[in-house]
Design a protein around this motif. Structure first.
Motif, PDB file in Angstrom:
ATOM      1  N   GLY B  72       0.724  -1.238  -0.102  1.00  0.00           N
ATOM      2  CA  GLY B  72      -0.046  -0.081  -0.104  1.00  0.00           C
ATOM      3  C   GLY B  72       0.875   1.306   0.046  1.00  0.00           C
ATOM      4  O   GLY B  72       0.381   2.208   0.608  1.00  0.00           O
ATOM      5  N   ARG B  73       1.775   1.508  -0.839  1.00  0.00           N
ATOM      6  CA  ARG B  73       2.373   2.334  -0.952  1.00  0.00           C
ATOM      7  C   ARG B  73       1.870   3.771  -1.263  1.00  0.00           C
ATOM      8  O   ARG B  73       2.518   4.985  -1.400  1.00  0.00           O
ATOM      9  CB  ARG B  73       3.766   2.378  -1.753  1.00  0.00           C
ATOM     10  N   ASP B  74       0.577   3.654  -2.041  1.00  0.00           N
ATOM     11  CA  ASP B  74      -0.047   4.803  -2.777  1.00  0.00           C
ATOM     12  C   ASP B  74      -0.999   5.315  -1.742  1.00  0.00           C
ATOM     13  O   ASP B  74      -1.712   6.192  -2.178  1.00  0.00           O
ATOM     14  CB  ASP B  74      -0.905   4.278  -3.956  1.00  0.00           C
ATOM     15  N   VAL B  75      -0.725   5.495  -0.286  1.00  0.00           N
ATOM     16  CA  VAL B  75      -1.405   6.054   0.532  1.00  0.00           C
ATOM     17  C   VAL B  75      -1.302   7.741   0.396  1.00  0.00           C
ATOM     18  O   VAL B  75       0.027   8.094   0.251  1.00  0.00           O
ATOM     19  CB  VAL B  75      -1.087   5.866   1.999  1.00  0.00           C
ATOM     20  N   SER B  76      -2.236   8.521  -0.012  1.00  0.00           N
ATOM     21  CA  SER B  76      -1.826   9.656  -0.301  1.00  0.00           C
ATOM     22  C   SER B  76      -2.556  10.855   0.513  1.00  0.00           C
ATOM     23  O   SER B  76      -2.192  11.924   0.290  1.00  0.00           O
ATOM     24  CB  SER B  76      -2.388  10.059  -1.772  1.00  0.00           C
ATOM     25  N   SER B  77      -3.130  10.394   1.337  1.00  0.00           N
ATOM     26  CA  SER B  77      -3.774  11.547   2.388  1.00  0.00           C
ATOM     27  C   SER B  77      -3.644  11.047   4.017  1.00  0.00           C
ATOM     28  O   SER B  77      -3.344   9.556   4.026  1.00  0.00           O
ATOM     29  CB  SER B  77      -5.051  11.573   2.280  1.00  0.00           C
ATOM     30  N   THR B  78      -3.353  11.611   4.998  1.00  0.00           N
ATOM     31  CA  THR B  78      -3.393  11.180   6.458  1.00  0.00           C
ATOM     32  C   THR B  78      -4.612  11.061   7.066  1.00  0.00           C
ATOM     33  O   THR B  78      -4.480  10.949   8.152  1.00  0.00           O
ATOM     34  CB  THR B  78      -2.052  12.282   7.079  1.00  0.00           C
ATOM     35  N   LYS B  79      -5.567  11.363   6.060  1.00  0.00           N
ATOM     36  CA  LYS B  79      -6.941  11.044   7.028  1.00  0.00           C
ATOM     37  C   LYS B  79      -7.105   9.375   7.306  1.00  0.00           C
ATOM     38  O   LYS B  79      -6.738   8.529   6.673  1.00  0.00           O
ATOM     39  CB  LYS B  79      -7.983  11.246   5.797  1.00  0.00           C
ATOM     40  N   GLY B  80      -7.717   9.412   8.574  1.00  0.00           N
ATOM     41  CA  GLY B  80      -7.977   8.056   9.033  1.00  0.00           C
ATOM     42  C   GLY B  80      -6.752   7.580   9.732  1.00  0.00           C
ATOM     43  O   GLY B  80      -5.829   8.051  10.176  1.00  0.00           O
ATOM     44  N   ARG B  81      -6.850   6.297   9.957  1.00  0.00           N
ATOM     45  CA  ARG B  81      -5.890   5.536  10.707  1.00  0.00           C
ATOM     46  C   ARG B  81      -4.643   4.715   9.543  1.00  0.00           C
ATOM     47  O   ARG B  81      -5.348   4.012   8.890  1.00  0.00           O
ATOM     48  CB  ARG B  81      -6.474   4.513  11.499  1.00  0.00           C
ATOM     49  N   ILE B  82      -3.724   5.122   9.911  1.00  0.00           N
ATOM     50  CA  ILE B  82      -2.624   4.600   8.918  1.00  0.00           C
ATOM     51  C   ILE B  82      -1.566   3.661   9.723  1.00  0.00           C
ATOM     52  O   ILE B  82      -0.797   4.369  10.840  1.00  0.00           O
ATOM     53  CB  ILE B  82      -1.957   5.819   8.124  1.00  0.00           C
ATOM     54  N   TRP B  83      -1.257   2.624   9.389  1.00  0.00           N
ATOM     55  CA  TRP B  83      -0.428   1.750   9.968  1.00  0.00           C
ATOM     56  C   TRP B  83       1.012   1.649   9.217  1.00  0.00           C
ATOM     57  O   TRP B  83       0.878   1.580   7.832  1.00  0.00           O
ATOM     58  CB  TRP B  83      -0.910   0.262  10.107  1.00  0.00           C
TER      59      TRP B  83
END
Lengths: 255, 255
Positions: B72-83
């Protein structure tokens, strides 16, 4: 008493010293500077050396002793049996981290390596033995480490030598797969002995390299004044290398 | 589920991952190079990441995951919960030493640190927690480390930054009482968190600093892009510093 009996006797003394150190760590350690702000000595270094010197003197009154903290520094000949003691190697780690330090004892007879002892007290890893007894990790015999090439292992390097690129030190360390700085010669020796590093270059006094040299040479590793001279157990601080034979050979190509 | 329950759940997953790693170390580890000869990945890195990703996806299917080994390297926003997962930090040590590596997980919520986990598997030292739960070493709460000055502690420094004196790195490390290079960001974070080092300067990807940042900030330590910018959990590799407040302040005087 044969070498193996001597080995087990000294091992027990050093384990007792380790217990003393652990007990002292529960109290306030008194720290003094020696030559500069990173060259420290504590009451525990001194107490450990005094404990070991007393044991040696009682059992072997004719033997000579060289200790980091001041015992018998006027030894002028390699004749007979000489004990070289670093009561706490990595005193800065001992003070700042309460781990990552070693007790080290090397014994030489007529200038030849007899027995070596490196005890990582907090990790409870004790490597000891010599050419006539074999080398042990805790209760298990260990064999020579893999003969790694310079490019295929991790290299320990003294920070000042690395910074100054002394005798190509930084180039050599950079040719390894990675450089490590641990702040404790004994830990570097343990890593090389156990095949976790292919070498270590530093600037060491005899008490920093005596124990490690006995153990390393017994396992076929190369120990030299860096880059390539005989080391001197009666000398002052000297540039020093321990390495696998292949790594040592690769390093000689830098000169 | 509150943060403390989540913390205990993730702790258990990571302990299971640690047992998997120990079991795999008894077998032959398959090593591949990534970007260069010192940037390695093994089947165990991949297996550990897959194990953790499966646990997270099953329990929290809406959460986002960034993993060193490709998740999942394409996470583009810090919204929500990120591990943010580094399944084995210090892979080179893992391969060459079979120790001195860590499993690391950092959890952020809407860009804010929530929980961090650094597990030194072979030493069995597990530091975990966050701002709302407190920080634990194994089963014991730990407090903020002593606010050491630059000159009164040991500094970890990336070898390349030190060599190039990047942004005064070598001068800064030399102003500390000693420099250490461990080859594992997680171990440096553990040392800073536990008061065994006053700081660490390196060039880190988000999975190298996420867990350590949550834990360090929860204890009042300073975490910044080096020398002094906000870090970016969605960014590429970035120069990074963690330090005691006093050490950070001393370092700013170099600029």
């Amino acid at each position: 008493m044969d070498n193996k009996q001597l080995m087990l006797q000294v091992k027990q003394w050093i384990e007792e010293a380790g217990q003393y150190i652990k007990d002292e760590l529960k109290k306030v350690v008194k720290v003094e500077e020696k030559t500069n702000r990173s060259d420290l000595v504590t009451n525990v270094d001194k107490g450990t050396e005094a404990f070991l010197v007393k044991k040696i003197n009682e059992a072997y009154p004719d033997d000579l002793i060289i200790g980091e903290e001041g015992t018998g520094r006027d030894v002028s000949s390699t004749k007979g049996r000489i004990w070289i003691i670093d009561p706490i190697d990595g005193t800065l780690n001992f003070v700042k981290q309460q781990e990552n330090f070693c007790v080290m004892v090397g014994i030489f007879e007529d200038g030849n390596p007899l027995l070596g002892f490196i005890y990582d007290v907090m990790k409870n890893e004790f490597v000891y033995g010599g050419p006539s007894t074999g080398v042990y990790l805790n209760e298990t015999v260990i064999n020579a480490p893999e003969d790694l090439s310079l490019a295929d292992g991790l290299m320990g390097c003294n920070a000042k030598m690395y910074t100054d690129n002394y005798e190509h030190s930084r180039e050599i360390a950079s040719a390894a797969i990675g450089v490590r700085m641990l702040g404790c010669a004994g830990l570097d020796f343990l890593n090389v002995i156990r095949g976790k590093q292919n070498g270590y270059i530093s600037n060491l006094a005899p008490w920093d390299f005596a124990a490690g040299t006995v153990l390393s040479q017994a396992l076929g590793l190369v120990c030299r004044q860096f880059p390539d001279l005989d080391y001197n157990i009666l000398g002052e601080r000297q540039y020093f290398i321990v390495a696998t034979p292949q790594t040592f050979s690769d390093i000689q190509k830098f000169f």
